[in-house]
Write a protein that holds these residues in place. Structure first.
Motif, short mmCIF file in Angstrom:
data_model
loop_
_atom_site.label_atom_id
_atom_site.label_comp_id
_atom_site.label_asym_id
_atom_site.label_seq_id
_atom_site.Cartn_x
_atom_site.Cartn_y
_atom_site.Cartn_z
N THR A 246 6.51 1.63 -3.80
CA THR A 246 5.77 2.01 -2.72
C THR A 246 6.62 1.24 -1.48
N LYS A 247 6.67 1.99 -0.43
CA LYS A 247 7.05 1.45 0.92
C LYS A 247 6.48 0.29 1.50
N GLY A 248 7.18 -0.61 2.18
CA GLY A 248 6.64 -1.74 2.76
C GLY A 248 7.14 -3.01 2.02
N LYS A 249 6.51 -4.15 2.33
CA LYS A 249 6.76 -5.32 1.78
C LYS A 249 6.46 -5.39 0.08
N ARG A 250 7.66 -5.65 -0.65
CA ARG A 250 7.41 -5.48 -2.26
C ARG A 250 8.36 -6.57 -2.51
N HIS A 251 8.94 -7.54 -2.01
CA HIS A 251 10.07 -8.38 -2.47
C HIS A 251 9.24 -9.77 -1.97
#
Length: 274
Positions: free
Chosen positions: A112-117
């Motif tokens: 998914t897009k956005g903060k993922r890390h």
């Protein structure tokens, strides 16, 4: 950029005893090369120059074997020791005075897009081969043991080891209380991290030893109070079995049991055998 480069080079001498001089660090440390290229790539990325930024990161990966996405945000005095196999994702955020060893991955757990890390706060140390996955936060001064897999947030000043990562003890990150800290508050004694699984097994062994000691003491007390008497069991002889006992019934086709009752018809296979 020059001021950042000076700090990046200076922090190498605090965290790597193999560093000899500035020329050695500038020419032979892939972590420095990858970081310098990333700072230019990140500047281009923030200005909307996406392809040049990606190309710079590709060149850095080809030269240093360190893959840093140009969108990652990295603070000051960041040090990657050796660097082989380090991967840092697009939305990763790294604070000041952070140290990574080779094989570390700051990755995502979804598409998914956005903060993922993950986000690494100031003073975090991550051991070799550790994987920190997902949009989690590793608190200030925390340590992640080698080859750990961290998928949950880590409180500040804690140490995490294992798969999955487990918090094993708090750490007081103060130069006054810990002589192993460098000038920037980095604890390099990451090989002294405890083993929670080994500790649990040691506790179980200690508990079993205490139970066995109590059982032996109880048995000894009973033996002294009630002496055991010898009991002679009757001998068993094969001739005692009556040879005329035999099974006259056959297997019933309806219930499947050995049956000689009226109304039960034997199965064809059993009747043929009989």
């Amino acid at each position: 950029m020059v001021a950042l480069l000076r700090e990046d080079v200076a922090c190498v001498f605090d965290r790597d005893p193999a560093a000899r001089n500035v020329l050695d660090v500038l020419t032979c440390y892939p972590g420095i090369h990858a970081l310098v290229i990333h700072r230019f790539a990140n500047a281009a990325w923030r200005r909307g120059l996406r392809w040049p930024a990606r190309f710079l990161s590709y060149v850095a990966r080809a030269v240093t074997n360190i893959d840093i996405h140009p969108g990652a945000r990295i603070g000051r005095r960041f040090f990657i020791d050796h660097g082989a196999g380090v991967v840092i994702g697009e939305t990763a955020e790294i604070g000041d005075d952070v140290t990574l060893y080779h094989g570390v991955t700051l990755g995502g757990t979804s598409w998914t897009k956005g903060k993922r890390h993950p986000t690494l706060m100031d003073g975090v140390l991550v051991g070799a081969g550790a994987k920190i996955l997902g949009p989690i936060t590793v608190g200030t001064g925390a340590r992640v043991g080698a080859n750990s897999v961290v998928t949950k947030p880590v409180p500040p000043g804690m140490t995490v080891v294992g798969i999955p990562g487990r918090v094993v003890r708090p750490e007081a990150y103060s130069k006054l209380s810990d002589p192993h800290l460098s000038n920037h508050g980095i604890d390099l004694e990451h090989h002294l991290m405890p083993d929670p699984v080994g500790k649990a097994i040691a506790c179980l062994i200690d508990h079993i030893n205490r139970i066995e000691a109590r059982l032996e003491a109880h048995t000894a007390a009973e033996t002294s109070q009630f002496p055991a008497k010898s009991i002679r069991l009757p001998e068993f002889r094969l001739n005692d079995i009556h040879s005329d006992i035999r099974l006259d019934g056959v297997a019933c086709s309806s219930c499947g049991n050995i049956c000689d009752q009226e109304g039960c018809t034997p199965s064809p296979s059993t009747q043929q055998h009989a």
